[in-house]
Design a protein around this motif. Structure first.
Motif, PDB file in Angstrom:
ATOM      1  N   GLY A 118       0.779  -1.222   0.000  1.00 16.29           N
ATOM      2  CA  GLY A 118       0.000   0.000   0.000  1.00 16.29           C
ATOM      3  C   GLY A 118       0.812   1.274   0.000  1.00 16.29           C
ATOM      4  O   GLY A 118       0.260   2.352   0.089  1.00 16.29           O
ATOM      5  N   VAL A 119       2.129   1.179  -0.094  1.00 14.43           N
ATOM      6  CA  VAL A 119       2.987   2.365  -0.120  1.00 14.43           C
ATOM      7  C   VAL A 119       3.606   2.469  -1.507  1.00 14.43           C
ATOM      8  O   VAL A 119       4.195   1.529  -2.001  1.00 14.43           O
ATOM      9  CB  VAL A 119       4.108   2.284   0.944  1.00 14.43           C
ATOM     10  CG1 VAL A 119       5.024   3.483   0.843  1.00 14.43           C
ATOM     11  CG2 VAL A 119       3.519   2.174   2.327  1.00 14.43           C
ATOM     12  N   HIS A 120       3.414   3.619  -2.133  1.00 11.46           N
ATOM     13  CA  HIS A 120       3.997   3.884  -3.443  1.00 11.46           C
ATOM     14  C   HIS A 120       5.149   4.848  -3.249  1.00 11.46           C
ATOM     15  O   HIS A 120       5.006   5.842  -2.550  1.00 11.46           O
ATOM     16  CB  HIS A 120       2.956   4.503  -4.379  1.00 11.46           C
ATOM     17  CG  HIS A 120       1.768   3.634  -4.588  1.00 11.46           C
ATOM     18  ND1 HIS A 120       1.727   2.659  -5.545  1.00 11.46           N
ATOM     19  CD2 HIS A 120       0.587   3.572  -3.936  1.00 11.46           C
ATOM     20  CE1 HIS A 120       0.565   2.051  -5.494  1.00 11.46           C
ATOM     21  NE2 HIS A 120      -0.147   2.579  -4.514  1.00 11.46           N
ATOM     22  N   ARG A 121       6.281   4.559  -3.875  1.00 13.77           N
ATOM     23  CA  ARG A 121       7.455   5.425  -3.734  1.00 13.77           C
ATOM     24  C   ARG A 121       7.964   5.809  -5.112  1.00 13.77           C
ATOM     25  O   ARG A 121       7.951   5.014  -6.024  1.00 13.77           O
ATOM     26  CB  ARG A 121       8.571   4.696  -2.991  1.00 13.77           C
ATOM     27  CG  ARG A 121       8.218   4.284  -1.599  1.00 13.77           C
ATOM     28  CD  ARG A 121       9.402   3.569  -0.939  1.00 13.77           C
ATOM     29  NE  ARG A 121       8.989   2.786   0.199  1.00 13.77           N
ATOM     30  CZ  ARG A 121       8.747   3.262   1.390  1.00 13.77           C
ATOM     31  NH1 ARG A 121       8.865   4.533   1.607  1.00 13.77           N
ATOM     32  NH2 ARG A 121       8.371   2.478   2.371  1.00 13.77           N
ATOM     33  N   ILE A 122       8.424   7.051  -5.181  1.00 10.38           N
ATOM     34  CA  ILE A 122       9.052   7.530  -6.408  1.00 10.38           C
ATOM     35  C   ILE A 122      10.125   8.533  -6.001  1.00 10.38           C
ATOM     36  O   ILE A 122       9.962   9.265  -5.034  1.00 10.38           O
ATOM     37  CB  ILE A 122       8.020   8.167  -7.370  1.00 10.38           C
ATOM     38  CG1 ILE A 122       8.665   8.487  -8.708  1.00 10.38           C
ATOM     39  CG2 ILE A 122       7.375   9.371  -6.765  1.00 10.38           C
ATOM     40  CD1 ILE A 122       7.675   8.855  -9.783  1.00 10.38           C
ATOM     41  N   SER A 123      11.229   8.536  -6.719  1.00  6.49           N
ATOM     42  CA  SER A 123      12.267   9.523  -6.425  1.00  6.49           C
ATOM     43  C   SER A 123      12.871  10.008  -7.733  1.00  6.49           C
ATOM     44  O   SER A 123      12.935   9.283  -8.715  1.00  6.49           O
ATOM     45  CB  SER A 123      13.352   8.927  -5.525  1.00  6.49           C
ATOM     46  OG  SER A 123      13.984   7.854  -6.170  1.00  6.49           O
ATOM     47  N   GLU A 124      13.258  11.264  -7.706  1.00 14.88           N
ATOM     48  CA  GLU A 124      13.881  11.877  -8.860  1.00 14.88           C
ATOM     49  C   GLU A 124      14.837  12.940  -8.354  1.00 14.88           C
ATOM     50  O   GLU A 124      14.429  13.849  -7.640  1.00 14.88           O
ATOM     51  CB  GLU A 124      12.820  12.503  -9.763  1.00 14.88           C
ATOM     52  CG  GLU A 124      13.400  13.086 -11.023  1.00 14.88           C
ATOM     53  CD  GLU A 124      12.326  13.527 -11.990  1.00 14.88           C
ATOM     54  OE1 GLU A 124      12.551  14.546 -12.645  1.00 14.88           O
ATOM     55  OE2 GLU A 124      11.280  12.873 -12.065  1.00 14.88           O
ATOM     56  N   GLY A 125      16.071  12.812  -8.693  1.00 14.05           N
ATOM     57  CA  GLY A 125      17.059  13.783  -8.242  1.00 14.05           C
ATOM     58  C   GLY A 125      17.161  13.787  -6.731  1.00 14.05           C
ATOM     59  O   GLY A 125      17.363  12.762  -6.106  1.00 14.05           O
TER      60      GLY A 125
END
Length: 160
Positions: A118-125
């Motif tokens: 149930g946890v969505h993660r995204i990273s950029e820079g």
């Protein structure tokens, strides 16, 4: 959809709490009522540009820094299409799904995304965002900005 006023409020609250200052201290320094500042931090009121500048000055922050942080948070939340919609079914820990026919966009090549329980993660820079679906109508957005010049990370928490 994440509301701009909520993200701005969360950014201001995170800075204030990071300095271990009370609402009263900042409201006095910014020359704004304590109740109004509280409503701004909770995303219930829209602050004018003059008022935002005054609050940032009271926090010892540049308005451009706060707005850049807000912009980065909004950009990442927009990339996570379908995450901030009501969850399907009764399982609150399930990940959210986009409604039928809703457009989905793939994550950019510079981004990484993963989902777990149930946890969505995204990273950029230097910015990473995680979204946890707490109930079918409530999701918690947490963004972390890793600034090389700062001794510690800044967290912004937003409930949508």
């Amino acid at each position: 959809m994440v509301l701009l006023r909520r993200v701005i409020g969360d950014a201001l609250r995170a800075r204030r709490q990071g300095q271990h200052r009370t609402l009263r201290e900042v409201s006095t320094a910014a020359n704004v009522s304590l109740g109004y500042l509280s409503e701004i931090e909770r995303g219930q009121k829209e602050a004018s540009s003059e008022l935002l500048a005054s609050i940032c000055d009271a926090l010892g922050a540049q308005l451009s820094e706060v707005l850049r942080e807000v912009s980065d948070t909004l950009a990442l939340s927009e990339e996570m299409a379908g995450v901030l919609v009501p969850a399907q079914g009764g399982d609150h820990a399930s990940s959210a799904a986009a409604p039928a026919g809703a457009p989905t966009s793939p994550a950019p090549a510079a981004s990484s995304a993963k989902a777990e329980a149930g946890v969505h993660r995204i990273s950029e820079g230097s910015v990473s965002v995680s979204i946890r679906q707490e109930t079918p109508l409530k999701a918690v957005l947490r963004s972390t900005r890793n600034v090389r010049t700062a001794p510690r990370d800044r967290d912004v928490v937003c409930a949508a």
